[in-house]
Design an enzyme around this catalytic site. Structure first.
Site, PDB file in Angstrom:
ATOM      1  N   SER A 124       0.627  -1.392   0.052  1.00 41.85           N
ATOM      2  CA  SER A 124      -0.053   0.406  -0.011  1.00 41.85           C
ATOM      3  C   SER A 124       0.934   2.087   0.065  1.00 41.85           C
ATOM      4  CB  SER A 124      -0.814   0.066   1.084  1.00 41.85           C
ATOM      5  OG  SER A 124      -1.522   1.289   1.574  1.00 41.85           O
ATOM      6  N   TYR A 148      -1.667  -1.301  10.719  1.00 40.35           N
ATOM      7  CA  TYR A 148      -2.367  -1.934   9.530  1.00 40.35           C
ATOM      8  C   TYR A 148      -1.131  -0.953   8.955  1.00 40.35           C
ATOM      9  CZ  TYR A 148      -3.880  -1.123   4.927  1.00 40.35           C
ATOM     10  OH  TYR A 148      -3.988  -1.816   3.387  1.00 40.35           O
ATOM     11  N   LYS A 152       2.108  -4.019   6.882  1.00 37.83           N
ATOM     12  CA  LYS A 152       2.443  -3.894   5.018  1.00 37.83           C
ATOM     13  C   LYS A 152       4.364  -3.824   5.084  1.00 37.83           C
ATOM     14  CE  LYS A 152      -1.575  -4.468   3.450  1.00 37.83           C
ATOM     15  NZ  LYS A 152      -1.438  -5.823   2.806  1.00 37.83           N
TER      16      LYS A 152
HETATM   17  P1  NAD Z   1     -11.241  -6.428   1.149  1.00 42.01           P
HETATM   18  O1  NAD Z   1     -10.890  -6.553   3.072  1.00 42.01           O
HETATM   19  O2  NAD Z   1     -12.233  -6.290   0.581  1.00 42.01           O
HETATM   20  O3  NAD Z   1     -10.298  -8.198   0.999  1.00 42.01           O
HETATM   21  C1  NAD Z   1      -9.693  -8.814   1.806  1.00 42.01           C
HETATM   22  C2  NAD Z   1     -10.184 -10.203   1.839  1.00 42.01           C
HETATM   23  O4  NAD Z   1      -8.903 -11.001   2.856  1.00 42.01           O
HETATM   24  C3  NAD Z   1     -10.912 -10.047   2.355  1.00 42.01           C
HETATM   25  O5  NAD Z   1     -11.915 -11.019   1.939  1.00 42.01           O
HETATM   26  C4  NAD Z   1     -11.060 -10.699   3.975  1.00 42.01           C
HETATM   27  O6  NAD Z   1     -12.138 -11.718   3.824  1.00 42.01           O
HETATM   28  C5  NAD Z   1      -9.421 -11.543   3.468  1.00 42.01           C
HETATM   29  N1  NAD Z   1      -9.370 -12.062   4.343  1.00 42.01           N
HETATM   30  C6  NAD Z   1      -9.035 -11.174   5.698  1.00 42.01           C
HETATM   31  N2  NAD Z   1      -8.205 -12.186   6.611  1.00 42.01           N
HETATM   32  C7  NAD Z   1      -7.653 -13.464   5.660  1.00 42.01           C
HETATM   33  C8  NAD Z   1      -7.086 -14.670   5.962  1.00 42.01           C
HETATM   34  N3  NAD Z   1      -6.329 -14.515   7.477  1.00 42.01           N
HETATM   35  N4  NAD Z   1      -7.939 -15.651   5.993  1.00 42.01           N
HETATM   36  C9  NAD Z   1      -7.916 -15.627   4.727  1.00 42.01           C
HETATM   37  N5  NAD Z   1      -8.708 -14.897   3.669  1.00 42.01           N
HETATM   38  C10 NAD Z   1      -8.716 -13.547   4.811  1.00 42.01           C
HETATM   39  O7  NAD Z   1     -10.307  -5.554   1.031  1.00 42.01           O
HETATM   40  P2  NAD Z   1      -9.399  -5.425  -0.244  1.00 42.01           P
HETATM   41  O8  NAD Z   1      -9.446  -3.452  -0.895  1.00 42.01           O
HETATM   42  O9  NAD Z   1     -10.074  -6.249  -1.351  1.00 42.01           O
HETATM   43  O10 NAD Z   1      -8.159  -4.989  -0.256  1.00 42.01           O
HETATM   44  C11 NAD Z   1      -6.937  -6.330  -0.496  1.00 42.01           C
HETATM   45  C12 NAD Z   1      -5.491  -6.150   0.127  1.00 42.01           C
HETATM   46  O11 NAD Z   1      -5.678  -4.892  -0.653  1.00 42.01           O
HETATM   47  C13 NAD Z   1      -5.342  -6.085   1.114  1.00 42.01           C
HETATM   48  O12 NAD Z   1      -4.364  -6.853   2.180  1.00 42.01           O
HETATM   49  C14 NAD Z   1      -5.520  -4.484   1.835  1.00 42.01           C
HETATM   50  O13 NAD Z   1      -4.619  -4.309   2.482  1.00 42.01           O
HETATM   51  C15 NAD Z   1      -4.545  -4.113   0.227  1.00 42.01           C
HETATM   52  N6  NAD Z   1      -4.546  -2.809  -0.054  1.00 42.01           N
HETATM   53  C16 NAD Z   1      -6.195  -2.327   0.073  1.00 42.01           C
HETATM   54  C17 NAD Z   1      -6.367  -0.206  -0.202  1.00 42.01           C
HETATM   55  C18 NAD Z   1      -7.873   0.049  -0.298  1.00 42.01           C
HETATM   56  O14 NAD Z   1      -7.841   1.189  -0.036  1.00 42.01           O
HETATM   57  N7  NAD Z   1      -8.861  -1.099  -0.749  1.00 42.01           N
HETATM   58  C19 NAD Z   1      -5.044   0.002  -0.632  1.00 42.01           C
HETATM   59  C20 NAD Z   1      -3.814  -0.655  -0.377  1.00 42.01           C
HETATM   60  C21 NAD Z   1      -3.287  -1.317  -0.632  1.00 42.01           C
HETATM   61  N1  UFG Z   2     -11.928  11.524   3.651  1.00 47.82           N
HETATM   62  C1  UFG Z   2     -13.019  12.490   3.514  1.00 47.82           C
HETATM   63  N2  UFG Z   2     -14.364  12.077   4.328  1.00 47.82           N
HETATM   64  C2  UFG Z   2     -14.327  10.441   4.412  1.00 47.82           C
HETATM   65  C3  UFG Z   2     -13.690  10.021   4.167  1.00 47.82           C
HETATM   66  C4  UFG Z   2     -12.305  10.993   3.622  1.00 47.82           C
HETATM   67  O1  UFG Z   2     -12.769  13.614   3.733  1.00 47.82           O
HETATM   68  O2  UFG Z   2     -15.745   9.983   4.729  1.00 47.82           O
HETATM   69  C5  UFG Z   2     -10.639  12.529   2.612  1.00 47.82           C
HETATM   70  C6  UFG Z   2      -9.411  11.648   3.877  1.00 47.82           C
HETATM   71  O3  UFG Z   2      -9.349  13.094   4.708  1.00 47.82           O
HETATM   72  C7  UFG Z   2      -8.670  12.041   2.306  1.00 47.82           C
HETATM   73  C8  UFG Z   2      -8.934  11.270   1.527  1.00 47.82           C
HETATM   74  O4  UFG Z   2     -10.506  11.506   1.777  1.00 47.82           O
HETATM   75  O5  UFG Z   2      -8.022  13.183   2.210  1.00 47.82           O
HETATM   76  C9  UFG Z   2      -9.490   9.935   1.017  1.00 47.82           C
HETATM   77  O6  UFG Z   2      -9.111   8.989   1.999  1.00 47.82           O
HETATM   78  P1  UFG Z   2      -9.432   7.400   1.950  1.00 47.82           P
HETATM   79  O7  UFG Z   2      -9.511   7.001   3.445  1.00 47.82           O
HETATM   80  O8  UFG Z   2     -10.932   7.400   1.263  1.00 47.82           O
HETATM   81  O9  UFG Z   2      -7.721   7.241   1.301  1.00 47.82           O
HETATM   82  P2  UFG Z   2      -6.620   6.979   1.792  1.00 47.82           P
HETATM   83  O10 UFG Z   2      -5.952   7.910   1.308  1.00 47.82           O
HETATM   84  O11 UFG Z   2      -7.107   7.541   3.697  1.00 47.82           O
HETATM   85  O12 UFG Z   2      -6.320   5.489   2.987  1.00 47.82           O
HETATM   86  C10 UFG Z   2      -6.571   4.730   2.118  1.00 47.82           C
HETATM   87  C11 UFG Z   2      -6.655   3.303   2.665  1.00 47.82           C
HETATM   88  C12 UFG Z   2      -5.348   3.362   3.053  1.00 47.82           C
HETATM   89  C13 UFG Z   2      -4.697   2.894   2.206  1.00 47.82           C
HETATM   90  C14 UFG Z   2      -4.067   4.132   1.775  1.00 47.82           C
HETATM   91  C15 UFG Z   2      -2.820   4.601   0.358  1.00 47.82           C
HETATM   92  O13 UFG Z   2      -7.756   3.828   3.216  1.00 47.82           O
HETATM   93  O14 UFG Z   2      -5.711   1.777   3.596  1.00 47.82           O
HETATM   94  O15 UFG Z   2      -5.647   4.188   1.156  1.00 47.82           O
HETATM   95  O16 UFG Z   2      -3.494   3.700  -0.381  1.00 47.82           O
HETATM   96  F1  UFG Z   2      -3.564   2.572   2.347  1.00 47.82           F
END
Ligand code: NAD
Ligand code: UFG
Length: 360
Positions: A124, A148, A152
């Site tokens: 991330s 979190y 990572k």
């Molecule tokens: P998500 O929660 O939709 O998907 C993650 C999946 O992992 C879920 O379906 C959950 O049930 C499963 N899971 C969690 N722990 C587990 C375990 N111990 N065994 C088996 N399954 C398990 O999240 P996502 O948004 O699809 O994110 C996927 C990956 O990308 C995550 O590792 C997350 O940290 C990373 N990531 C997400 C974002 C974002 O903004 N969505 C940004 C950066 C990185």
């Molecule tokens: N924001 C608001 N109101 C809300 C939610 C978000 O103003 O209700 C703003 C935040 O302050 C930020 C922007 O919208 O400026 C984006 O916020 P998000 O919560 O959508 O995303 P973040 O950048 O904070 O974090 C996300 C994921 C993290 C990941 C990161 C980088 O939640 O897990 O992107 O990939 F690490």
């Protein structure tokens, strides 16, 4: 030969499964469904017309994971499984460290045992902490501001150490910026539990009338309009980035890190305006105090992925908003009740088939 997708029922995982199937890969999915519904996978099968095996399985259970490797000839693993809520990780850090780190260690142990050494890992942009400047390249210093993010960072280190110990591994660390949007069909998308933490699902729930108004976290940042700036990337572009990483691995060992972003930053107010334009819905909002731990501005230098993977994010911001809205408006309650959960509990190696098979 199959690709194992961990966390494949989740938001990014389900979109990646879909693209893998469309490109002719065989896949096997494992997920414990702690933050997702298996219904997402049934819909992936529906859209693609393909069948695949799903194991409702926790990666913390190493023995059970081995059974998947015994049954299937796995060639590579895309590892999405993990807990991802920043705020929750502050409240229950041990759960985050235990789940994310131990499950990755288990996975690598089992892969090693079965001589499967191709791994794509979901990292991330959060590993850059508060960057000195933008755009952020892969060479920037790493730090994390919450448990979190630290999971990572620790996992990235573990995977780098693993490669040092055995140069036959091929590992891609993909640092995602802010994934939003949904598949163009509007049948799969992001389905957060409870009140969304992230901007786009919050906006779509305001638009559909489930939430009253958006809280904009701060308007005094040094950005175009004072609100936070992020690099929003369409989840389908992100999914395609994983397939490019798999291609690269097929003839290359090493540990490589790639930013997956668009290279463009949009402020919160710009996102609201883009969403309002494509959805024709007004998004009432109020400015509130900044959210603790938020960085003012974050966007990627994604040139390494372009040069070395041949990958570029192609979908622009209005399409991201339109697709997010299509998903939300067609599925006001997300995936709803998951009939496949009980089905998959009875049968851990469930074959996910298209609609007609499962509708009761
Ligand atoms: P998500 O929660 O939709 O998907 C993650 C999946 O992992 C879920 O379906 C959950 O049930 C499963 N899971 C969690 N722990 C587990 C375990 N111990 N065994 C088996 N399954 C398990 O999240 P996502 O948004 O699809 O994110 C996927 C990956 O990308 C995550 O590792 C997350 O940290 C990373 N990531 C997400 C974002 C974002 O903004 N969505 C940004 C950066 C990185
Ligand atoms: N924001 C608001 N109101 C809300 C939610 C978000 O103003 O209700 C703003 C935040 O302050 C930020 C922007 O919208 O400026 C984006 O916020 P998000 O919560 O959508 O995303 P973040 O950048 O904070 O974090 C996300 C994921 C993290 C990941 C990161 C980088 O939640 O897990 O992107 O990939 F690490």
């Amino acid at each position: 030969m199959a690709i194992l997708v961990t966390g494949g029922a989740g938001y990014i995982g389900s979109h990646t499964c879909l693209e893998l199937l469309n490109q002719g890969f065989d896949i096997v999915v494992v997920d414990n469904l702690i933050n997702s519904k298996a219904e997402s996978l049934r819909r992936v099968s529906d859209i693609t017309g393909k069948e695949f095996k799903f194991y409702k399985l926790d990666l913390l259970d190493e023995e059970l994971l081995e059974t998947v490797f015994i049954e299937y000839d796995i060639e590579s693993v895309i590892h999405f499984a993990g807990l991802k809520a920043v705020g929750e990780s502050v409240n229950v850090p041990l759960r985050y460290y235990y789940n994310n780190i131990i499950s990755t260690i288990n996975l690598c142990k089992v892969m090693n045992k079965f001589n499967v050494k191709n791994l794509v890992f979901s990292s991330s942009a959060t590993v850059y902490g508060t960057p000195d400047h933008v755009p952020i390249s892969e060479k920037f210093p790493l730090s994390a501001m919450n448990p979190y993010g630290r999971t990572k960072l620790v996992i990235e280190d573990i995977l780098r150490d693993l490669y040092v110990s055995d140069n036959s591994w091929s590992i891609s660390l993909l640092r995602y910026f802010n994934p939003i949007g949904a598949h163009e069909s509007g049948t799969i998308g992001e389905d957060p539990n409870g009140i969304p933490n992230n901007l786009m699902p919050y906006i779509t729930q305001v638009a559909i009338g489930k939430l009253k108004e958006l809280n904009v976290f701060g308007n005094n940042y040094p950005t175009v309009d004072g609100t936070g700036v992020r690099d929003y990337i369409h989840v389908v572009d992100l999914a395609l980035g994983h397939i490019k990483a798999l291609d690269k691995m097929s003839n290359h060992s090493g540990v490589e890190t790639f930013n997956l972003g668009t290279g463009k930053g949009y402020s919160v107010l710009e996102i609201i305006a883009a969403f309002e334009e494509v959805s024709m819905k007004e998004i009432p909002y109020k400015i509130v105090a900044p959210r603790q731990g938020d960085v003012p501005i974050c966007y990627a230098d994604a040139s390494k992925a372009q040069n070395e993977l041949g990958w570029v994010a192609e979908r622009e911001i209005k399409l991201m908003c339109m697709d997010a809205w299509r998903w939300q408006s067609q599925n006001p309650n997300g995936y709803g009740k998951d009939t496949l959960i009980t089905e998959s509990e009875k049968n851990p190696g469930l074959i996910i088939k298209s609609k007609d098979f499962f509708v009761s």
